[in-house]
Scaffold this motif. Structure first.
Motif, mmCIF file in Angstrom:
data_model
loop_
_atom_site.group_PDB
_atom_site.id
_atom_site.type_symbol
_atom_site.label_atom_id
_atom_site.label_comp_id
_atom_site.label_asym_id
_atom_site.label_seq_id
_atom_site.Cartn_x
_atom_site.Cartn_y
_atom_site.Cartn_z
ATOM 1 N N SER A 131 -7.394 -3.460 3.881
ATOM 2 C CA SER A 131 -8.536 -2.832 3.206
ATOM 3 C C SER A 131 -9.769 -2.780 4.100
ATOM 4 O O SER A 131 -10.761 -2.146 3.769
ATOM 5 C CB SER A 131 -8.888 -3.610 1.930
ATOM 6 O OG SER A 131 -9.342 -4.923 2.240
ATOM 7 N N LYS A 148 0.837 -1.208 0.000
ATOM 8 C CA LYS A 148 0.000 0.000 0.000
ATOM 9 C C LYS A 148 0.870 1.256 0.000
ATOM 10 O O LYS A 148 0.590 2.226 -0.711
ATOM 11 C CB LYS A 148 -0.936 -0.006 1.211
ATOM 12 C CG LYS A 148 -2.024 1.068 1.161
ATOM 13 C CD LYS A 148 -3.023 0.891 2.278
ATOM 14 C CE LYS A 148 -4.160 1.908 2.175
ATOM 15 N NZ LYS A 148 -4.999 1.678 0.992
ATOM 16 N N SER A 195 -11.932 -5.170 4.808
ATOM 17 C CA SER A 195 -13.057 -5.757 4.086
ATOM 18 C C SER A 195 -13.172 -7.213 4.509
ATOM 19 O O SER A 195 -12.288 -8.032 4.208
ATOM 20 C CB SER A 195 -12.827 -5.658 2.573
ATOM 21 O OG SER A 195 -13.861 -6.298 1.858
ATOM 22 N N GLU A 215 -5.265 0.118 -3.506
ATOM 23 C CA GLU A 215 -5.996 -0.814 -2.648
ATOM 24 C C GLU A 215 -5.407 -2.210 -2.711
ATOM 25 O O GLU A 215 -5.093 -2.727 -3.786
ATOM 26 C CB GLU A 215 -7.463 -0.865 -3.070
ATOM 27 C CG GLU A 215 -8.312 -1.792 -2.205
ATOM 28 C CD GLU A 215 -9.745 -1.903 -2.693
ATOM 29 O OE1 GLU A 215 -10.562 -2.526 -1.983
ATOM 30 O OE2 GLU A 215 -10.036 -1.377 -3.784
ATOM 31 N N THR A 216 -5.256 -2.813 -1.539
ATOM 32 C CA THR A 216 -4.907 -4.237 -1.468
ATOM 33 C C THR A 216 -6.224 -5.012 -1.403
ATOM 34 O O THR A 216 -6.785 -5.215 -0.341
ATOM 35 C CB THR A 216 -4.048 -4.541 -0.224
ATOM 36 O OG1 THR A 216 -4.733 -4.079 0.945
ATOM 37 C CG2 THR A 216 -2.709 -3.841 -0.310
ATOM 38 N N SER A 217 -6.689 -5.418 -2.549
ATOM 39 C CA SER A 217 -8.037 -5.991 -2.656
ATOM 40 C C SER A 217 -8.173 -7.281 -1.860
ATOM 41 O O SER A 217 -7.348 -8.196 -1.983
ATOM 42 C CB SER A 217 -8.377 -6.266 -4.126
ATOM 43 O OG SER A 217 -8.333 -5.072 -4.869
#
Length: 252
Positions: A210, A122, A212, A129-131
């Motif tokens: 992220s 990052k 997520s 973005e680090t998905s």
């Protein structure tokens, strides 16, 4: 049965110098692996302007992960066994090849290595973005669990056949290559459906950075179940109690 050989470990094991060195080896191997694997996906997104995944992108991801894992396992093999995956460590634990306390030390190192790699990515990419891993359209969570279970079964079965089995002989020389190749091949199979993680730590780092967590549990349940099944199947059928010998920790 391999489960009968499960060991908790002694209280002082986690602080033993060899265990600490092994944990550091797992940490650095994971940084190498995730930086290259996750980084290849970020590079693809930059080159395509965050465009849709293409067949060539999938092949590139498979190659990047296969090459990076080959190296990551190789550089850690003589120190920690080169697990580079909490599921592999869990499979080794189920087979009685590593204690629970040492496994926990490995898991912490592996998860931290993945997070650090993603933070470095990052920063190095200027905030790209680090998905996190996610399911493709039309793929249910249970479809993904089956994918992750079967793919990780293949990975841990390969680990047992080439690195754990006392009868492996000279085939142990190609263990890192075989392990990298099965991961690359599985990415070609499952990458378009759920990202083909096979590795809870690989999923954990991007999820943390992220922030997520949608369906994140899939990438723990599937690999852990697949690893356990592979360990029990291979050990029961091909190693067996009569031929099993305790293995040095640095060789699984």
């Amino acid at each position: 049965m391999p489960i009968s050989r499960i060991a908790i470990g002694s209280p002082g094991e986690a602080s033993h110098p060899d265990a600490i060195k092994a944990a550091f080896a797992e940490f650095f191997s994971m940084v190498i692996f995730v930086f290259a694997g996750e980084g290849s996906g970020m590079a693809f997104n930059k080159l395509t302007g965050d465009g849709p995944t293409t067949p060539s992108g999938l092949v590139a991801a498979a190659l990047a992960h296969a090459f990076a894992l080959f190296v990551a396992v190789s550089v850690g093999a003589n120190i920690s066994g080169g697990h580079v995956n909490p599921a592999v460590t869990f499979g080794a634990f189920i087979g009685g090849n590593i204690s629970l306390l040492r496994s926990i030390l490995y898991w912490i190192a592996q998860l931290l290595g993945s997070v650090v790699a993603c933070l470095l990515l990052k920063f190095a990419t200027g905030g790209l973005e680090t998905s996190a891993f996610s399911l493709s359209s039309g793929v249910s969570v249970w479809n993904a669990v089956v994918f992750e279970t079967v793919m990780t079964f293949g990975l841990v079965y390969t680990v047992y056949a080439t690195a754990v089995d006392p009868k492996k002989g000279n085939i142990g020389i190609v263990a890192p290559l075989a392990i990298g190749l099965i991961v690359g091949a599985n990415i070609l199979v499952g990458g378009a459906f759920d990202g083909a993680s096979m590795n809870p730590a690989v999923s954990f780092g991007p999820a943390v950075v992220s922030w997520s967590w949608t369906n994140h549990w899939v990438y723990w349940l599937g690999p852990m179940v697949g690893a356990a099944i592979a360990a029990i199947v291979y050990d029961t059928i091909f190693i067996g109690q009569s031929t099993h010998e305790p293995l040095p920790t640095n060789d699984f």
